[in-house]
Structures are given as C-alpha cells and as structure tokens.
Enzyme design. Structure first.
Site, PDB file in Angstrom:
ATOM      1  N   HIS A   5       0.806  -1.222   0.000  1.00 24.32           N
ATOM      2  CA  HIS A   5       0.000   0.000   0.000  1.00 24.32           C
ATOM      3  C   HIS A   5       0.839   1.272   0.000  1.00 24.32           C
ATOM      4  O   HIS A   5       0.301   2.364  -0.083  1.00 24.32           O
ATOM      5  CB  HIS A   5      -0.946   0.024   1.212  1.00 24.32           C
ATOM      6  CG  HIS A   5      -0.241   0.252   2.507  1.00 24.32           C
ATOM      7  ND1 HIS A   5       0.449  -0.752   3.153  1.00 24.32           N
ATOM      8  CD2 HIS A   5      -0.075   1.356   3.267  1.00 24.32           C
ATOM      9  CE1 HIS A   5       0.992  -0.274   4.256  1.00 24.32           C
ATOM     10  NE2 HIS A   5       0.694   1.011   4.352  1.00 24.32           N
TER      11      HIS A   5
HETATM   12  C1  UD1 Z   1      -2.463   4.912   6.204  1.00 21.22           C
HETATM   13  C2  UD1 Z   1      -1.206   5.377   6.941  1.00 21.22           C
HETATM   14  C3  UD1 Z   1      -0.116   4.327   6.788  1.00 21.22           C
HETATM   15  C4  UD1 Z   1      -0.592   2.965   7.209  1.00 21.22           C
HETATM   16  C5  UD1 Z   1      -1.838   2.621   6.392  1.00 21.22           C
HETATM   17  C6  UD1 Z   1      -2.384   1.263   6.735  1.00 21.22           C
HETATM   18  C7  UD1 Z   1      -0.759   7.796   7.044  1.00 21.22           C
HETATM   19  C8  UD1 Z   1       0.084   8.872   6.499  1.00 21.22           C
HETATM   20  N1  UD1 Z   1      -0.687   6.617   6.407  1.00 21.22           N
HETATM   21  O1  UD1 Z   1      -2.160   4.893   4.816  1.00 21.22           O
HETATM   22  O2  UD1 Z   1       0.987   4.701   7.599  1.00 21.22           O
HETATM   23  O3  UD1 Z   1       0.423   2.018   6.984  1.00 21.22           O
HETATM   24  O4  UD1 Z   1      -2.821   3.616   6.665  1.00 21.22           O
HETATM   25  O5  UD1 Z   1      -3.505   0.975   5.974  1.00 21.22           O
HETATM   26  O6  UD1 Z   1      -1.471   8.010   8.003  1.00 21.22           O
HETATM   27  N2  UD1 Z   1      -9.628   4.064   2.173  1.00 21.22           N
HETATM   28  C9  UD1 Z   1     -10.797   3.367   2.133  1.00 21.22           C
HETATM   29  N3  UD1 Z   1     -11.329   2.942   3.314  1.00 21.22           N
HETATM   30  C10 UD1 Z   1     -10.740   3.194   4.499  1.00 21.22           C
HETATM   31  C11 UD1 Z   1      -9.547   3.919   4.521  1.00 21.22           C
HETATM   32  C12 UD1 Z   1      -8.990   4.348   3.342  1.00 21.22           C
HETATM   33  O7  UD1 Z   1     -11.366   3.102   1.081  1.00 21.22           O
HETATM   34  O8  UD1 Z   1     -11.293   2.770   5.554  1.00 21.22           O
HETATM   35  C13 UD1 Z   1      -9.028   4.508   0.895  1.00 21.22           C
HETATM   36  C14 UD1 Z   1      -9.362   5.940   0.621  1.00 21.22           C
HETATM   37  O9  UD1 Z   1      -9.752   6.031  -0.705  1.00 21.22           O
HETATM   38  C15 UD1 Z   1      -8.058   6.684   0.820  1.00 21.22           C
HETATM   39  C16 UD1 Z   1      -7.004   5.604   0.602  1.00 21.22           C
HETATM   40  O10 UD1 Z   1      -7.624   4.365   0.961  1.00 21.22           O
HETATM   41  O11 UD1 Z   1      -7.924   7.764  -0.025  1.00 21.22           O
HETATM   42  C17 UD1 Z   1      -5.791   5.808   1.447  1.00 21.22           C
HETATM   43  O12 UD1 Z   1      -6.152   5.902   2.833  1.00 21.22           O
HETATM   44  P1  UD1 Z   1      -5.314   6.837   3.852  1.00 21.22           P
HETATM   45  O13 UD1 Z   1      -5.794   6.650   5.235  1.00 21.22           O
HETATM   46  O14 UD1 Z   1      -5.210   8.210   3.331  1.00 21.22           O
HETATM   47  O15 UD1 Z   1      -3.861   6.287   3.778  1.00 21.22           O
HETATM   48  P2  UD1 Z   1      -3.338   4.803   3.721  1.00 21.22           P
HETATM   49  O16 UD1 Z   1      -2.704   4.625   2.403  1.00 21.22           O
HETATM   50  O17 UD1 Z   1      -4.376   3.828   4.152  1.00 21.22           O
END
Ligand code: UD1
Length: 390
Positions: free
Chosen positions: A206
């Site tokens: 990821h």
């Molecule tokens: C975040 C953390 C990362 C951790 C990871 C584990 C930061 C900077 N990054 O990254 O350190 O390793 O989580 O997963 O805080 N999304 C969903 N459903 C959810 C959550 C996210 O669909 O419940 C999608 C959204 O479209 C979002 C994307 O995933 O834009 C990324 O989610 P985000 O929380 O921004 O960062 P992660 O890449 O998950």
C-alpha cells in the site's frame, strides 16, 4: 483518578492500542477513554478489528475519513481539540506513525496535556515517507517515548531527547499477536481460499512508493507472476492499491496472472493465520515485518529501507526494493534455504503494554526502568502479572 485518552485512527493502530487499553482498564485509579479519529472507516479496514481484538467501542469517533495529508491532519486536529478541552485528560496516548498520531499529539501538547508516544524512535531516514515525518514530529513533542527496539533508543539519543523520557518497553503489536495466536489458529481462511499450509505466498502492498507509480507496481506484478508459477499468491488488497490498479489500467495485467488471487482485506485473525502459514510473505508494511519475525516466516520487504532494523538482524526479514530481479533473487534464496535459528527480540514477550501502563501510572502493574540511569537501556522484564491472567 488519572484520566487518559487513548487514540487510534488507522488499521495498524488498532492492534497497538488494544493491549494498552486493556492494561489501563485493569488499574482501578485510571479512567480511560478511547478516541477513534475515523481515518480508516470501512468495515474491513476498521470495524472488523474491534471485534477480532475485543477493543471496546470508542467513546468518541471523530469521523474524519479520507483526504489529502493536510486536510486529514487538520480535520483530526480541529475535531480532537474540543474533546481534549471538554475532558481535560492528564495523558493522551498515541501509537504508531499515521496522520492521526501526529495530529492528536500536536493538539494535546499545545493544550498543556502530556503526550505518550507508543512505538517511538523508529526511523527509516527516508523523509519522502509521510510516516517518517509523523514519527519525527510526534517524538519531538511527546513527554514519554515508549520504544520497541534498541535502534529507537539510539535514534532518540542522537536527536537529543533526554534519556529520562525514553523507555524501551518491547512491542505492543507483539502483545496482541501472542494474545490472539490460539484464536487465529482456528481461522478457516486457508480452507476458504483453497490453499495448503506453507504452500502459498501472501502479499500486502500500500506504500505510495510501490502502488502510486505504474512502473513500480508493474515491476512487482512481474515478480509475482514468476512466483505464482511455483505457488499461488494471495494478495488481500488495500483500498488504495485497488483504486490504483484501476486508475493505472493494470487490471488486465493482474487478471492475466492465473494464480495471483486478489481478495478483500482480511480481519486480524484471518490475516494472522494467512501470514503464519505462508511459505513467504512479500510486503511493504511496517508491522508485518515485526509479526513475521515472531511467526518465523520469511519476509521480503519491497522497500529500500526499514525503520525496524531488528527484523533484519534477527534474520527473518530482508529488503528487496521493488525491482523484479531483486525480488526474485531474494525469493529464490528464502525458498531454497531455511531461516537461521534465532530467539525473539528482547522484550517482545507479550508484556509491553503492562510496562507502558506501569510508567504512566507510576508503578501500578510492573517495574519498567527508564532508558538512561546507569547505562541501563532496557526496561525491566519483570512483572507482577502472570501471563495466564490474559
Ligand atoms: C495509512 C497510513 C499508513 C498505514 C496505512 C495502513 C498515514 C500517512 N498513512 O495509509 O501509515 O500504513 O494507513 O492501511 O497516516 N480508504 C478506504 N477505506 C478506508 C480507509 C482508506 O477506502 O477505511 C481509501 C481511501 O480512498 C483513501 C485511501 O484508501 O484515499 C488511502 O487511505 P489513507 O488513510 O489516506 O492512507 P493509507 O494509504 O491507508
């Protein structure tokens, strides 16, 4: 009465906060409240974990959801400030390195509330990683820094953090793993997926460096295709990576690899079973490098660096980057050679949360010592708790 707010926000936080909340609940003179920032909000990225890990329902959910780094961090801050003002806790406990960690630490410290950072001191020395910025900033403003491995103590010392603030306590993520192992073993995930123990590879990806750039993602898929000729490859896919496969027109490429199986993200117990029984794990996660260390499963980390060097010196983990040849050469090496025998890293014994709570409450549970003082960097492993109380 000591008032403590524990914060969690994203998937890797849940397994870290669970044993801390549990240990705090065992001290009668402590009132604990759990705040979920809502950074992760899906059933499969959040809710499932509360059930699997028996985490109590959060007292407050800030429901921030997704957004750019600035928007997400700012939203957490704006919504967390009134919670702190209303409840005026003595401590805010934050874990890990996600945006919620930094945002809540910043709000608390500016209100004069003490901050404890669990999993402090880890450094990848790669400031292109958002998590590295979150780690450095959170450590700089925390009052107590709870460290999982000796490199963290060294890093904090180099940054000038006074020894009295730093406590090497072990790894709360491993507390959760050891506590859940028997239940995870009963998971039917292998039967459901139609794979045999030690007869498949498990993959998670990821990180922006791997899944936001089409060349990087394609290069990893090339390696997975070759590995899948040996063994099936199970890839529980993070929402970010799923979105990018579609956006970068890689769906056809993924579908052209018959033994590469993309599945929905798994809950904690199913994923632990999948990891424990894998022939090899390929990942860019931080926590999985540590979990495979305890499970004694070979782990290939598709990154150029790690903030968890003990997993490398321990012998289960190796860094490959994301070039096809480098991944395959490491894969063949772990396929053809047994892992070196080794014992678990010091203090990764299931009692890190007890040591943390002991420090916070001034000796309620067991006897942790600060990192400094007579050169002792290692907190006591002693505890008045018996392991079967869990
Ligand atoms: C975040 C953390 C990362 C951790 C990871 C584990 C930061 C900077 N990054 O990254 O350190 O390793 O989580 O997963 O805080 N999304 C969903 N459903 C959810 C959550 C996210 O669909 O419940 C999608 C959204 O479209 C979002 C994307 O995933 O834009 C990324 O989610 P985000 O929380 O921004 O960062 P992660 O890449 O998950």
């Amino acid at each position: 009465m000591l008032d403590v707010i524990c914060v969690c926000g994203a998937r890797p936080n849940f397994m870290k906060i669970a044993p801390v909340v549990d240990a705090l609940a065992r001290v009668p003179s402590v009132r604990t409240r759990l705040v979920h920032t809502g950074q992760h909000y899906d059933e499969r990225m959040s809710r499932l974990f509360f059930g699997d890990l028996n985490i109590p329902e959060p007292d407050v959910n800030l429901e921030v959801g997704s957004g750019s780094h600035a928007v997400q961090t700012a939203d957490v801050m704006i919504r967390f400030e009134p919670v702190c003002l209303g409840q005026r806790p003595d401590w805010v406990v934050v874990v890990g390195d996600v945006n919620s960690t930094l945002a809540c630490a910043l709000v608390a410290t500016k209100l004069g509330i003490k901050v404890a950072h669990v999993e402090a001191g880890l450094r990848s020395f790669d400031r292109t990683m958002p998590e590295e910025i979150n780690r450095i900033m959170t450590d700089a403003i925390s009052d107590l820094l709870f460290v999982s491995e000796p490199s963290g103590v060294e890093n904090l010392r180099t940054e000038g953090v006074p020894d009295e603030k730093v406590h090497l306590v072990g790894n709360v993520m491993i507390d959760t793993l050891l506590r859940c192992r028997a239940r995870a073993d009963e998971s039917k995930v292998l039967e459901n997926l139609g794979v045999q123990s030690k007869g498949y590879a498990a993959v998670t990806l990821h990180r922006p460096s791997n899944v936001d750039r089409p060349e990087a993602f394609a290069s990893i898929l090339d390696a997975l295709e070759v590995i899948s000729r040996d063994i099936p490859v199970i890839f529980p896919i993070h929402p970010r990576s799923k979105k990018n496969i579609e956006a970068m027109s890689l769906s056809g490429r993924v579908e052209s690899i018959p033994r590469l199986h993309l599945i929905d993200p798994l809950g904690y117990l199913d994923f632990m079973k999948l990891m424990a029984d894998a022939a090899v794990v390929l990942t860019d996660s931080g926590g999985i490098q540590e979990e495979t260390t305890i499970l004694e499963v070979p782990c290939l980390t598709l990154r150029e660096n790690t903030e968890r060097p003990i997993t490398i010196t321990h012998g289960t983990n190796r860094l490959t980057g994301n070039a096809t040849d480098a991944i395959l050469s490491a894969y063949r090496d772990v396929r053809d050679n047994a892992l070196p025998a080794s014992s678990p890293p010091d203090l990764w014994d299931g009692r890190a949360a007890e040591r943390i709570v002991d420090c916070l409450t001034g000796g309620g549970l067991s006897g942790a010592r600060p990192a400094g003082g007579g050169g002792a960097q290692i907190a006591s492993t002693g505890s008045s708790e018996s392991p079967d109380r869990r």
